[in-house]
Scaffold this motif. Structure first.
Motif, PDB file in Angstrom:
ATOM      1  N   LYS A   1     -39.115 -31.529 -12.412  1.00  0.00           N
ATOM      2  CA  LYS A   1     -40.549 -31.477 -12.731  1.00  0.00           C
ATOM      3  C   LYS A   1     -41.345 -32.261 -11.699  1.00  0.00           C
ATOM      4  CE  LYS A   1     -43.940 -32.287 -16.383  1.00  0.00           C
ATOM      5  NZ  LYS A   1     -44.970 -31.847 -15.531  1.00  0.00           N
ATOM      6  N   ARG A   2     -40.841 -33.415 -11.301  1.00  0.00           N
ATOM      7  CA  ARG A   2     -41.526 -34.239 -10.300  1.00  0.00           C
ATOM      8  C   ARG A   2     -41.621 -33.491  -8.964  1.00  0.00           C
ATOM      9  NH1 ARG A   2     -38.462 -39.121  -9.551  1.00  0.00           N
ATOM     10  NH2 ARG A   2     -38.868 -39.375 -11.758  1.00  0.00           N
ATOM     11  N   LYS A   3     -40.519 -32.851  -8.564  1.00  0.00           N
ATOM     12  CA  LYS A   3     -40.527 -32.078  -7.320  1.00  0.00           C
ATOM     13  C   LYS A   3     -41.499 -30.914  -7.422  1.00  0.00           C
ATOM     14  CE  LYS A   3     -35.967 -33.110  -5.517  1.00  0.00           C
ATOM     15  NZ  LYS A   3     -34.649 -32.568  -5.135  1.00  0.00           N
ATOM     16  N   GLY A   4     -41.528 -30.274  -8.591  1.00  0.00           N
ATOM     17  CA  GLY A   4     -42.467 -29.176  -8.805  1.00  0.00           C
ATOM     18  C   GLY A   4     -43.902 -29.648  -8.741  1.00  0.00           C
ATOM     19  N   ASP A   5     -44.171 -30.801  -9.327  1.00  0.00           N
ATOM     20  CA  ASP A   5     -45.524 -31.358  -9.278  1.00  0.00           C
ATOM     21  C   ASP A   5     -45.924 -31.702  -7.850  1.00  0.00           C
ATOM     22  OD1 ASP A   5     -45.685 -31.102 -12.022  1.00  0.00           O
ATOM     23  OD2 ASP A   5     -45.304 -33.228 -12.436  1.00  0.00           O
ATOM     24  N   GLU A   6     -44.979 -32.238  -7.075  1.00  0.00           N
ATOM     25  CA  GLU A   6     -45.251 -32.566  -5.674  1.00  0.00           C
ATOM     26  C   GLU A   6     -45.549 -31.301  -4.874  1.00  0.00           C
ATOM     27  OE1 GLU A   6     -41.985 -34.836  -4.098  1.00  0.00           O
ATOM     28  OE2 GLU A   6     -42.208 -36.393  -5.617  1.00  0.00           O
TER      29      GLU A   6
END
Length: 70
Positions: free
Chosen positions: A4-9
């Protein structure tokens, strides 16, 4: 959680690129409005790889646009 963090980035990078188009190349930005810029990463119709490819496309398009301007 890390995915999710990578997707948000990735979504932030896409947003930043579209903002650059809006400020530097409004005509190109108008064309981007025809594409699905702000779909949720959870959208089942779009895979992570599609967002990554879209990011690469935007990055290259901005690079070429800046190069042609000079």
């Amino acid at each position: 959680m890390q995915n999710k963090r990578k997707g948000d980035e990735l979504m932030k990078k896409i947003f930043d690129l579209t903002l650059s188009f809006q400020m530097e190349f409004p005509v190109i930005y108008d064309n981007l409005l025809e594409t699905p810029l702000f779909l949720s990463r959870e959208n089942k119709g779009m895979a992570k790889i599609e967002f990554e490819e879209y990011y690469k496309f935007l990055k290259l398009q901005l690079w070429f646009s800046r190069r042609e301007r000079t």
